[in-house]
Design an enzyme around this catalytic site. Structure first.
Site, PDB file in Angstrom:
ATOM      1  N   PRO A 166       0.776  -1.290  -0.120  1.00 46.82           N
ATOM      2  CA  PRO A 166      -0.043   0.066  -0.017  1.00 46.82           C
ATOM      3  C   PRO A 166       0.895   1.107  -0.042  1.00 46.82           C
ATOM      4  O   PRO A 166       0.353   2.394  -0.210  1.00 46.82           O
ATOM      5  CB  PRO A 166      -0.980  -0.243   1.303  1.00 46.82           C
ATOM      6  CG  PRO A 166      -0.365  -1.123   2.275  1.00 46.82           C
ATOM      7  CD  PRO A 166       0.756  -1.933   1.158  1.00 46.82           C
TER       8      PRO A 166
ATOM      9  N   GLU B  34       2.508  -7.853   8.770  1.00 45.48           N
ATOM     10  CA  GLU B  34       2.767  -6.309   8.634  1.00 45.48           C
ATOM     11  C   GLU B  34       3.300  -5.814   7.394  1.00 45.48           C
ATOM     12  O   GLU B  34       3.728  -5.005   7.221  1.00 45.48           O
ATOM     13  CB  GLU B  34       3.363  -6.105  10.050  1.00 45.48           C
ATOM     14  CG  GLU B  34       2.665  -6.180  11.234  1.00 45.48           C
ATOM     15  CD  GLU B  34       1.600  -5.164  11.245  1.00 45.48           C
ATOM     16  OE1 GLU B  34       1.453  -4.185  10.772  1.00 45.48           O
ATOM     17  OE2 GLU B  34       0.132  -5.467  11.684  1.00 45.48           O
TER      18      GLU B  34
ATOM     19  N   ARG C 114      -3.212  -7.931 -20.718  1.00 35.90           N
ATOM     20  CA  ARG C 114      -4.076  -7.303 -21.680  1.00 35.90           C
ATOM     21  C   ARG C 114      -3.450  -6.513 -22.831  1.00 35.90           C
ATOM     22  O   ARG C 114      -3.673  -6.524 -24.015  1.00 35.90           O
ATOM     23  CB  ARG C 114      -5.293  -6.552 -21.331  1.00 35.90           C
ATOM     24  CG  ARG C 114      -6.518  -7.088 -20.476  1.00 35.90           C
ATOM     25  CD  ARG C 114      -7.337  -6.299 -19.953  1.00 35.90           C
ATOM     26  NE  ARG C 114      -8.130  -5.508 -20.904  1.00 35.90           N
ATOM     27  CZ  ARG C 114      -8.995  -5.924 -21.933  1.00 35.90           C
ATOM     28  NH1 ARG C 114      -9.299  -7.162 -21.601  1.00 35.90           N
ATOM     29  NH2 ARG C 114      -9.776  -5.049 -22.891  1.00 35.90           N
TER      30      ARG C 114
HETATM   31  N1  SAM Z   1       1.581  -2.703   7.425  1.00 32.18           N
HETATM   32  C1  SAM Z   1       1.498  -2.573   6.008  1.00 32.18           C
HETATM   33  C2  SAM Z   1       1.570  -0.924   5.931  1.00 32.18           C
HETATM   34  O1  SAM Z   1       0.395  -0.545   6.583  1.00 32.18           O
HETATM   35  O2  SAM Z   1       1.823  -0.519   5.048  1.00 32.18           O
HETATM   36  C3  SAM Z   1       0.345  -3.227   5.456  1.00 32.18           C
HETATM   37  C4  SAM Z   1       0.464  -4.646   5.479  1.00 32.18           C
HETATM   38  S1  SAM Z   1      -0.928  -5.516   4.724  1.00 32.18           S
HETATM   39  C5  SAM Z   1      -1.952  -6.042   5.894  1.00 32.18           C
HETATM   40  C6  SAM Z   1      -0.272  -7.142   4.148  1.00 32.18           C
HETATM   41  C7  SAM Z   1       0.231  -6.987   2.851  1.00 32.18           C
HETATM   42  O3  SAM Z   1      -0.842  -6.817   1.675  1.00 32.18           O
HETATM   43  C8  SAM Z   1       1.223  -5.877   2.278  1.00 32.18           C
HETATM   44  O4  SAM Z   1       2.603  -6.292   2.586  1.00 32.18           O
HETATM   45  C9  SAM Z   1       0.946  -5.907   0.699  1.00 32.18           C
HETATM   46  O5  SAM Z   1       1.836  -7.018   0.268  1.00 32.18           O
HETATM   47  C10 SAM Z   1      -0.554  -6.442   0.495  1.00 32.18           C
HETATM   48  N2  SAM Z   1      -1.231  -5.285   0.609  1.00 32.18           N
HETATM   49  C11 SAM Z   1      -2.229  -4.451   1.115  1.00 32.18           C
HETATM   50  N3  SAM Z   1      -2.595  -3.475   0.910  1.00 32.18           N
HETATM   51  C12 SAM Z   1      -2.099  -3.328  -0.582  1.00 32.18           C
HETATM   52  C13 SAM Z   1      -2.539  -2.224  -1.477  1.00 32.18           C
HETATM   53  N4  SAM Z   1      -3.231  -1.410  -1.499  1.00 32.18           N
HETATM   54  N5  SAM Z   1      -1.696  -2.460  -2.614  1.00 32.18           N
HETATM   55  C14 SAM Z   1      -0.854  -3.419  -2.779  1.00 32.18           C
HETATM   56  N6  SAM Z   1      -0.758  -4.524  -2.228  1.00 32.18           N
HETATM   57  C15 SAM Z   1      -1.394  -4.429  -0.749  1.00 32.18           C
END
Ligand code: SAM
Length: 247
Positions: A88, A115, A152
């Site tokens: 994210p 995390e 695509r």
């Molecule tokens: N602690 C991290 C933070 O706040 O930035 C979030 C971790 S999230 C619970 C677990 C995983 O989900 C991330 O490491 C990523 O690979 C994926 N993920 C979650 N949201 C995402 C997003 N908006 N775009 C891409 N990957 C995402």
């Protein structure tokens, strides 16, 4: 194009990628897809991929060791992959990025969980990409989304390249509305011009709708759009309609 994904849930990919356009691309060999189980690169009998964070606090962190070993193994086998970590915190993935990545020979996605991953893995990551300003529990759905959008643009994956070019965003415009049979449903008619057989008029009508929608819904995109001849004809026709309404 070759696409590998490092994940603790490889089965999740099989279930989704066996349908539609992407499944045909994989079957025909245009896309070679591999979901790699991170647990195969662990070094303990419990096949552990996560651990408690240094410094304390809640949650678990994905260990660097299994990820680094898996990337080494994939690098030793075939072209050097362009490594993407789904996060994210990354740059927001969009159509332009999808087109850019479709030109790479090989992509390797790392799916985070918990995390996220041990920060030291970032030393082998080429790019961090996000699918939007919200947090999911894992990178698997973001990877599926990106792989679908990227593929695509791989030549041959979508049979009719014209439909890709006419899709929303490609030319900084949203797509025009589409209609199919029947001509009338519950009193709702198909616009007459689409039944006229006049290709020039149809193109101008569609462009007018694209321009209207883009101006209304996505002025940010509209400002980037470069007008071509059909746009100019469509704008003239819009003016004519406006003038008729005023008269
Ligand atoms: N602690 C991290 C933070 O706040 O930035 C979030 C971790 S999230 C619970 C677990 C995983 O989900 C991330 O490491 C990523 O690979 C994926 N993920 C979650 N949201 C995402 C997003 N908006 N775009 C891409 N990957 C995402």
């Amino acid at each position: 194009m070759k696409i590998d994904v490092l994940t603790i849930f490889p089965d999740l990919f099989e279930a989704v990628l066996k349908w539609g356009v992407i499944s045909r691309a994989i079957e025909s060999g245009l896309i070679e897809f591999g979901a790699v189980d991170l647990r195969d690169f662990t070094d303990d009998r419990h096949r552990t991929t996560d651990d408690y964070p240094f410094g304390g606090g809640g949650g678990l962190v994905m260990k660097a060791g299994p990820i680094l070993r898996a990337v080494d193994a994939l690098r030793a086998n075939g072209p050097v992959p362009y490594v993407i970590y789904t996060s994210p915190q990354g740059e927001i993935f969009d159509n332009t990025k999808a087109r850019e990545l479709s030109r790479k020979e090989r992509l390797l996605f790392i799916c985070g969980r918990y995390e996220g991953i041990d920060e030291r893995v970032m030393s082998i990551v080429d790019e961090e990409l996000s699918i939007g300003d919200f947090v999911l529990s894992g990178g698997e759905i973001p990877v599926l989304l990106m792989v679908e959008a990227i593929s695509r643009f791989v030549p041959g994956v979508v049979g009719d390249m014209e439909s890709v070019v006419n899709d929303s965003f490609y030319r900084d415009l949203l797509d025009h509305p589409h209609y199919t049979r029947p001509r009338n449903i519950r009193g709702l008619e198909v616009p007459d011009v689409l039944l006229s057989g006049d290709h020039e008029k149809i193109e101008i009508f569609r462009r007018k709708k694209s321009l209207e929608r883009t101006m209304e819904r996505r002025p940010d995109i509209f400002l980037k759009h470069e007008l071509d001849l059909y746009d100019k004809k469509a704008i003239l026709s819009l003016f004519e309609e406006l003038r008729k309404n005023v008269e």
